[in-house]
Scaffold this motif. Structure first.
Motif, PDB file in Angstrom:
ATOM      1  N   ASN A 184      -5.329   7.875  15.572  1.00  0.00           N
ATOM      2  CA  ASN A 184      -6.529   8.270  16.308  1.00  0.00           C
ATOM      3  C   ASN A 184      -6.327   8.118  17.810  1.00  0.00           C
ATOM      4  O   ASN A 184      -6.785   8.956  18.595  1.00  0.00           O
ATOM      5  N   ASP A 185      -5.650   7.038  18.236  1.00  0.00           N
ATOM      6  CA  ASP A 185      -5.378   6.839  19.656  1.00  0.00           C
ATOM      7  C   ASP A 185      -4.508   7.959  20.203  1.00  0.00           C
ATOM      8  O   ASP A 185      -4.744   8.466  21.301  1.00  0.00           O
ATOM      9  N   GLN A 186      -3.501   8.362  19.426  1.00  0.00           N
ATOM     10  CA  GLN A 186      -2.616   9.434  19.863  1.00  0.00           C
ATOM     11  C   GLN A 186      -3.372  10.755  19.952  1.00  0.00           C
ATOM     12  O   GLN A 186      -3.198  11.517  20.902  1.00  0.00           O
ATOM     13  N   GLU A 187      -4.231  11.014  18.960  1.00  0.00           N
ATOM     14  CA  GLU A 187      -5.016  12.250  18.988  1.00  0.00           C
ATOM     15  C   GLU A 187      -5.970  12.276  20.179  1.00  0.00           C
ATOM     16  O   GLU A 187      -6.134  13.311  20.819  1.00  0.00           O
ATOM     17  N   GLU A 188      -6.594  11.138  20.497  1.00  0.00           N
ATOM     18  CA  GLU A 188      -7.496  11.066  21.653  1.00  0.00           C
ATOM     19  C   GLU A 188      -6.712  11.287  22.943  1.00  0.00           C
ATOM     20  O   GLU A 188      -7.171  11.990  23.847  1.00  0.00           O
ATOM     21  N   LYS A 189      -5.529  10.725  23.017  1.00  0.00           N
ATOM     22  CA  LYS A 189      -4.679  10.910  24.197  1.00  0.00           C
ATOM     23  C   LYS A 189      -4.328  12.396  24.357  1.00  0.00           C
ATOM     24  O   LYS A 189      -4.383  12.940  25.462  1.00  0.00           O
ATOM     25  N   ASP A 190      -3.999  13.056  23.239  1.00  0.00           N
ATOM     26  CA  ASP A 190      -3.685  14.484  23.280  1.00  0.00           C
ATOM     27  C   ASP A 190      -4.911  15.306  23.691  1.00  0.00           C
ATOM     28  O   ASP A 190      -4.790  16.255  24.471  1.00  0.00           O
ATOM     29  N   ARG A 191      -6.110  14.950  23.173  1.00  0.00           N
ATOM     30  CA  ARG A 191      -7.337  15.669  23.545  1.00  0.00           C
ATOM     31  C   ARG A 191      -7.614  15.536  25.045  1.00  0.00           C
ATOM     32  O   ARG A 191      -8.003  16.500  25.702  1.00  0.00           O
ATOM     33  N   ARG A 192      -7.411  14.346  25.569  1.00  0.00           N
ATOM     34  CA  ARG A 192      -7.674  14.128  27.004  1.00  0.00           C
ATOM     35  C   ARG A 192      -6.693  14.906  27.875  1.00  0.00           C
ATOM     36  O   ARG A 192      -7.085  15.490  28.885  1.00  0.00           O
ATOM     37  N   SER A 193      -5.419  14.928  27.488  1.00  0.00           N
ATOM     38  CA  SER A 193      -4.446  15.671  28.304  1.00  0.00           C
ATOM     39  C   SER A 193      -4.718  17.169  28.223  1.00  0.00           C
ATOM     40  O   SER A 193      -4.593  17.882  29.222  1.00  0.00           O
ATOM     41  N   GLN A 194      -5.131  17.679  27.042  1.00  0.00           N
ATOM     42  CA  GLN A 194      -5.480  19.097  26.910  1.00  0.00           C
ATOM     43  C   GLN A 194      -6.721  19.416  27.741  1.00  0.00           C
ATOM     44  O   GLN A 194      -6.786  20.459  28.395  1.00  0.00           O
ATOM     45  N   ALA A 195      -7.717  18.532  27.737  1.00  0.00           N
ATOM     46  CA  ALA A 195      -8.930  18.740  28.531  1.00  0.00           C
ATOM     47  C   ALA A 195      -8.590  18.754  30.018  1.00  0.00           C
ATOM     48  O   ALA A 195      -9.127  19.573  30.778  1.00  0.00           O
ATOM     49  N   GLN A 196      -7.699  17.876  30.436  1.00  0.00           N
ATOM     50  CA  GLN A 196      -7.273  17.832  31.844  1.00  0.00           C
ATOM     51  C   GLN A 196      -6.622  19.165  32.231  1.00  0.00           C
ATOM     52  O   GLN A 196      -6.890  19.708  33.299  1.00  0.00           O
ATOM     53  N   LEU A 197      -5.794  19.690  31.348  1.00  0.00           N
ATOM     54  CA  LEU A 197      -5.116  20.961  31.586  1.00  0.00           C
ATOM     55  C   LEU A 197      -6.128  22.107  31.662  1.00  0.00           C
ATOM     56  O   LEU A 197      -6.067  22.938  32.577  1.00  0.00           O
ATOM     57  N   ASP A 198      -7.063  22.141  30.705  1.00  0.00           N
ATOM     58  CA  ASP A 198      -8.082  23.200  30.684  1.00  0.00           C
ATOM     59  C   ASP A 198      -8.962  23.139  31.930  1.00  0.00           C
ATOM     60  O   ASP A 198      -9.295  24.171  32.521  1.00  0.00           O
ATOM     61  N   ARG A 199      -9.328  21.940  32.341  1.00  0.00           N
ATOM     62  CA  ARG A 199     -10.200  21.781  33.504  1.00  0.00           C
ATOM     63  C   ARG A 199      -9.500  22.148  34.804  1.00  0.00           C
ATOM     64  O   ARG A 199     -10.134  22.645  35.730  1.00  0.00           O
ATOM     65  N   THR A 259     -23.474  10.025  28.903  1.00  0.00           N
ATOM     66  CA  THR A 259     -23.884  10.860  27.771  1.00  0.00           C
ATOM     67  C   THR A 259     -23.309  12.268  27.847  1.00  0.00           C
ATOM     68  O   THR A 259     -23.320  12.975  26.845  1.00  0.00           O
ATOM     69  N   LEU A 260     -22.830  12.706  29.001  1.00  0.00           N
ATOM     70  CA  LEU A 260     -22.270  14.049  29.156  1.00  0.00           C
ATOM     71  C   LEU A 260     -20.761  13.988  29.350  1.00  0.00           C
ATOM     72  O   LEU A 260     -20.232  13.044  29.929  1.00  0.00           O
ATOM     73  N   PHE A 261     -20.083  15.040  28.863  1.00  0.00           N
ATOM     74  CA  PHE A 261     -18.647  15.190  29.122  1.00  0.00           C
ATOM     75  C   PHE A 261     -18.337  16.676  29.248  1.00  0.00           C
ATOM     76  O   PHE A 261     -19.112  17.529  28.812  1.00  0.00           O
ATOM     77  N   PHE A 262     -17.207  17.008  29.875  1.00  0.00           N
ATOM     78  CA  PHE A 262     -16.819  18.404  30.051  1.00  0.00           C
ATOM     79  C   PHE A 262     -15.340  18.544  29.749  1.00  0.00           C
ATOM     80  O   PHE A 262     -14.493  17.998  30.441  1.00  0.00           O
ATOM     81  N   ARG A 263     -15.040  19.288  28.677  1.00  0.00           N
ATOM     82  CA  ARG A 263     -13.662  19.497  28.248  1.00  0.00           C
ATOM     83  C   ARG A 263     -12.994  20.651  28.969  1.00  0.00           C
ATOM     84  O   ARG A 263     -11.790  20.703  29.082  1.00  0.00           O
ATOM     85  N   GLY A 264     -13.804  21.626  29.360  1.00  0.00           N
ATOM     86  CA  GLY A 264     -13.233  22.821  29.976  1.00  0.00           C
ATOM     87  C   GLY A 264     -12.960  23.906  28.947  1.00  0.00           C
ATOM     88  O   GLY A 264     -12.204  24.828  29.211  1.00  0.00           O
ATOM     89  N   THR A 265     -13.568  23.799  27.776  1.00  0.00           N
ATOM     90  CA  THR A 265     -13.414  24.819  26.734  1.00  0.00           C
ATOM     91  C   THR A 265     -14.783  25.416  26.410  1.00  0.00           C
ATOM     92  O   THR A 265     -15.815  24.821  26.705  1.00  0.00           O
ATOM     93  N   ARG A 266     -14.762  26.575  25.797  1.00  0.00           N
ATOM     94  CA  ARG A 266     -16.003  27.254  25.429  1.00  0.00           C
ATOM     95  C   ARG A 266     -16.508  26.745  24.081  1.00  0.00           C
ATOM     96  O   ARG A 266     -15.722  26.395  23.211  1.00  0.00           O
TER      97      ARG A 266
END
Length: 165
Positions: A80-95, A122-129
């Motif tokens: 789960n930690d690795q998946e969260e790390k991957d989600r954050r790096s992808q969000a950084q790239l998208d943003r 309470t809010l977050f922004f991934r940069g995806t639709r």
């Protein structure tokens, strides 16, 4: 009458050390062995579940039930930690591709829902639709802000118009 089992006393399988034979037998006739885990607990294990061959198809037992459960939980947490790390790096790239397209304050929001929880927001922004095609911040457990009618989508956002001409 079944044959006498091979003496396994003293053999080590993972965290288990075989300490003595048991009186029990499996339906197939395999002997059970009492094994002591490295934590000090004892467990009765069928002989066919004790193996050093990690590529075999049958399940193997290499720790007491408590240690096995702890290792399983640790494995899930690491995954789960690795998946969260991957989600954050992808969000950084998208943003990073959306600078100048979305309001600057959206780019300062947390990257994922877990990141927002860590920061107490309470809010977050991934940069995806979202599924409906909106490009907007999300609420934790609440979905897209545009879908709920709280924020216009970045596609509808008034862009800065060139002055002059």
């Amino acid at each position: 009458m079944p044959s006498s089992p091979r003496n396994r006393i003293g053999e080590i399988y993972g965290q288990l050390t075989v300490v003595r034979a048991s009186e029990r037998r499996t339906k197939a006739g395999n002997a059970y062995w009492w094994c002591r885990c490295s934590c000090g607990r004892e467990r009765e294990v069928p002989g066919d579940k004790l193996s050093l061959n990690t590529t075999r198809r049958k399940p193997i037992v290499d720790a007491c039930e408590t240690c096995s459960r702890e290792r399983q939980v640790e494995g899930v947490c690491l995954k789960n930690d690795q998946e969260e790390k991957d989600r954050r790096s992808q969000a950084q790239l998208d943003r990073s591709k959306l600078k100048g397209v979305v309001p600057e304050r959206w780019l300062t929001l947390p990257l994922t829902d877990a990141h927002a929880r860590e920061l107490g927001q309470t809010l977050f922004f991934r940069g995806t639709r979202c599924l409906r095609g909106h490009l907007a911040p999300y609420r934790i457990n609440g979905g897209c802000q545009t879908c709920s009618g709280q924020t216009p989508s970045a596609g509808d956002w008034p862009q800065a118009k060139p002055t002059g001409s």
